[in-house]
Design a protein around this motif. Structure first.
Motif, short mmCIF file in Angstrom:
data_model
loop_
_atom_site.label_atom_id
_atom_site.label_comp_id
_atom_site.label_asym_id
_atom_site.label_seq_id
_atom_site.Cartn_x
_atom_site.Cartn_y
_atom_site.Cartn_z
N SER A 295 0.68 -1.16 -0.34
CA SER A 295 0.20 0.06 0.29
C SER A 295 0.80 1.47 -0.02
O SER A 295 0.43 1.98 -0.85
CB SER A 295 -0.75 -0.41 1.10
N ASP A 296 1.94 1.41 1.09
CA ASP A 296 2.65 2.46 0.85
C ASP A 296 3.50 2.88 -0.09
O ASP A 296 3.23 3.86 -1.43
CB ASP A 296 3.85 2.25 2.21
N ILE A 297 4.00 1.93 -1.11
CA ILE A 297 4.04 2.18 -2.97
C ILE A 297 3.30 2.32 -3.41
O ILE A 297 3.71 3.11 -4.04
CB ILE A 297 4.99 0.35 -2.80
N SER A 298 2.54 1.46 -3.33
CA SER A 298 0.97 2.63 -4.19
C SER A 298 1.20 4.46 -4.18
O SER A 298 1.35 4.79 -5.01
CB SER A 298 0.21 1.43 -4.05
N VAL A 299 1.37 4.10 -2.73
CA VAL A 299 0.97 5.85 -2.80
C VAL A 299 2.16 6.59 -3.18
O VAL A 299 2.10 7.89 -3.72
CB VAL A 299 0.56 6.38 -1.45
N ALA A 300 3.38 5.62 -3.05
CA ALA A 300 4.93 6.28 -3.62
C ALA A 300 4.18 6.39 -4.75
O ALA A 300 4.87 7.67 -5.69
CB ALA A 300 5.47 5.77 -2.44
N ILE A 301 4.23 5.77 -5.85
CA ILE A 301 3.65 5.68 -7.32
C ILE A 301 3.07 7.09 -7.30
O ILE A 301 3.79 7.86 -8.39
CB ILE A 301 4.29 3.76 -7.33
N ASP A 302 2.38 6.79 -6.90
CA ASP A 302 1.15 7.66 -7.78
C ASP A 302 1.56 9.26 -7.41
O ASP A 302 0.82 9.98 -7.85
CB ASP A 302 -0.22 7.62 -6.15
N ALA A 303 2.29 9.47 -6.41
CA ALA A 303 2.72 10.82 -6.17
C ALA A 303 3.69 11.20 -7.03
O ALA A 303 3.93 12.26 -7.15
CB ALA A 303 3.65 10.88 -4.31
N GLU A 304 4.78 9.94 -7.53
CA GLU A 304 5.32 10.18 -8.65
C GLU A 304 5.37 10.09 -9.91
O GLU A 304 5.75 9.84 -10.82
CB GLU A 304 6.90 9.74 -7.64
N LYS A 305 3.97 9.55 -9.75
CA LYS A 305 3.55 9.60 -10.92
C LYS A 305 3.71 10.31 -12.20
O LYS A 305 4.58 9.85 -13.20
CB LYS A 305 1.76 8.58 -11.41
N ASP A 306 3.63 11.05 -12.33
CA ASP A 306 4.03 12.48 -13.46
C ASP A 306 5.20 12.32 -13.86
O ASP A 306 5.71 12.64 -14.71
CB ASP A 306 3.00 14.01 -12.98
N ARG A 307 6.16 12.78 -12.78
CA ARG A 307 7.33 13.13 -12.96
C ARG A 307 8.24 11.08 -13.26
O ARG A 307 9.10 11.44 -14.50
CB ARG A 307 7.95 12.64 -11.47
N LEU A 308 7.53 10.36 -12.54
CA LEU A 308 7.40 9.07 -14.28
C LEU A 308 7.43 9.07 -15.43
O LEU A 308 8.19 8.77 -16.09
CB LEU A 308 7.67 7.57 -12.85
N THR A 309 6.51 9.35 -15.44
CA THR A 309 6.01 9.32 -16.63
C THR A 309 6.99 10.72 -17.79
O THR A 309 7.03 10.63 -19.11
CB THR A 309 4.36 10.12 -16.77
N ALA A 310 6.97 11.69 -16.76
CA ALA A 310 8.09 12.64 -17.73
C ALA A 310 8.74 12.11 -18.21
O ALA A 310 10.03 12.07 -19.89
CB ALA A 310 8.21 13.70 -16.74
N LEU A 311 9.98 11.28 -17.85
CA LEU A 311 10.84 10.69 -17.32
C LEU A 311 11.01 9.55 -18.94
O LEU A 311 12.01 9.85 -19.71
CB LEU A 311 11.43 9.78 -16.32
N ASP A 312 9.80 9.00 -18.14
CA ASP A 312 9.55 8.04 -19.87
C ASP A 312 9.56 8.54 -21.27
O ASP A 312 9.75 8.30 -22.18
CB ASP A 312 8.55 7.00 -19.77
N GLY A 313 8.89 9.37 -20.86
CA GLY A 313 8.34 10.92 -22.27
C GLY A 313 10.02 11.00 -23.27
O GLY A 313 9.90 11.30 -24.08
N ALA A 314 11.20 11.24 -22.23
CA ALA A 314 12.28 11.83 -22.68
C ALA A 314 12.64 10.43 -23.27
O ALA A 314 13.58 11.20 -24.70
CB ALA A 314 13.73 11.75 -22.22
N ILE A 315 12.77 9.46 -24.14
CA ILE A 315 13.31 7.91 -23.76
C ILE A 315 12.51 6.98 -24.36
O ILE A 315 12.42 5.91 -24.55
CB ILE A 315 14.52 7.44 -23.03
N GLY A 316 11.28 7.28 -24.10
CA GLY A 316 10.12 5.97 -23.78
C GLY A 316 8.53 6.21 -24.32
O GLY A 316 8.67 7.39 -25.57
N ASP A 317 8.14 6.09 -24.28
CA ASP A 317 6.56 5.48 -24.21
C ASP A 317 5.96 6.89 -23.27
O ASP A 317 4.64 6.68 -23.62
CB ASP A 317 6.17 4.38 -24.28
N ALA A 318 6.30 7.33 -22.66
CA ALA A 318 5.55 8.31 -21.54
C ALA A 318 4.09 7.90 -21.22
O ALA A 318 3.13 8.28 -20.35
CB ALA A 318 5.31 9.18 -22.52
N ASP A 319 4.70 6.69 -20.77
CA ASP A 319 4.27 5.33 -19.70
C ASP A 319 3.92 5.09 -18.43
O ASP A 319 3.67 4.14 -17.84
CB ASP A 319 2.88 4.97 -20.59
#
Length: 217
Positions: free
Chosen positions: A14-38
């Motif tokens: 549950s803690d992992i889920s909350v932490a990932i949700d909080a950083e979801k936009d940053r992770l997607t932005a990182l992936d947008g630079a070199i991947g599929d932005a998802d």
């Protein structure tokens, strides 16, 4: 003892889920630079599915290994991309480790991290320096083993391994991607942090929050 471990692990996911949700936009932005932005979206879907699945478990009878097994199934069902099989393999390896000893002793926590890393590597066939999540998981595992062998307590061990994971993730900026969609970019992947390594750090930091005080269970 077993019941407590299952509850701690359920809370950990549950803690992992909350932490990932909080950083979801940053992770997607990182992936947008070199991947599929998802990547942020995918990881959020996966761990939210795990959280939902575990919330329906009877933790009065669940074992630590069954929590990991259920997490693997839920994550894989929710995430069809490459990340799904990788983390499903990680959780199944951890479940196997916990079958022999259902406690969350410090030794078991180190074995859990080592097993998860092995699961990811075996499934993805990745190596150090490929610019993947393993560039965070490998140093985290090495730091955990070193800390335990040196007699460190849980807090020190988790601090060392999360610091090592963060340094490993940061180092991916200087790597050329050898695996995944980012590999298509070649030299153009330089200068960007791998999103999988970044999310690995978030996962490990969330695990630390739940497990650092659980080694006596």
């Amino acid at each position: 003892m077993t019941v407590d471990a299952a509850r701690v692990l359920s809370r950990m996911f549950s803690d992992i889920s909350v932490a990932i949700d909080a950083e979801k936009d940053r992770l997607t932005a990182l992936d947008g630079a070199i991947g599929d932005a998802d990547h942020g979206i995918t990881m959020s879907l996966g761990f939210n599915a795990v959280k939902t699945e575990l919330s329906g478990m009877d933790l009065d009878i669940a074992t630590a290994s069954s929590v990991f097994t259920s997490a693997a199934s839920a994550f894989l069902n929710a995430v069809g991309a490459s990340t799904g099989p990788l983390y499903a393999s990680a959780f199944l390896k951890a479940a196997k480790i916990m079958e022999a000893d259902q406690s969350l002793s410090l030794a078991n926590q180190v074995a859990m991290i080592e097993a998860m890393t092995a699961g990811i590597q075996e499934r993805g066939k990745g190596q150090r320096g490929d610019k993947t999540m393993l560039d965070a998981w490998f140093p985290a595992t090495e730091a955990a083993i070193k800390a335990q062998s040196g007699g460190a307590d849980a807090a020190t061990m988790w601090t060392d391994l999360t610091d090592a994971a963060a340094a490993g993730a940061s180092a991916t900026r200087s790597m050329v991607a050898a695996r995944g969609r980012a590999a298509r970019l070649g030299e153009r992947s330089l200068g960007h942090m791998d999103p999988g390594a970044a999310s690995a750090v978030i996962i490990l930091q969330a695990m630390m929050k739940s497990l650092v005080d659980a080694s006596s269970l």
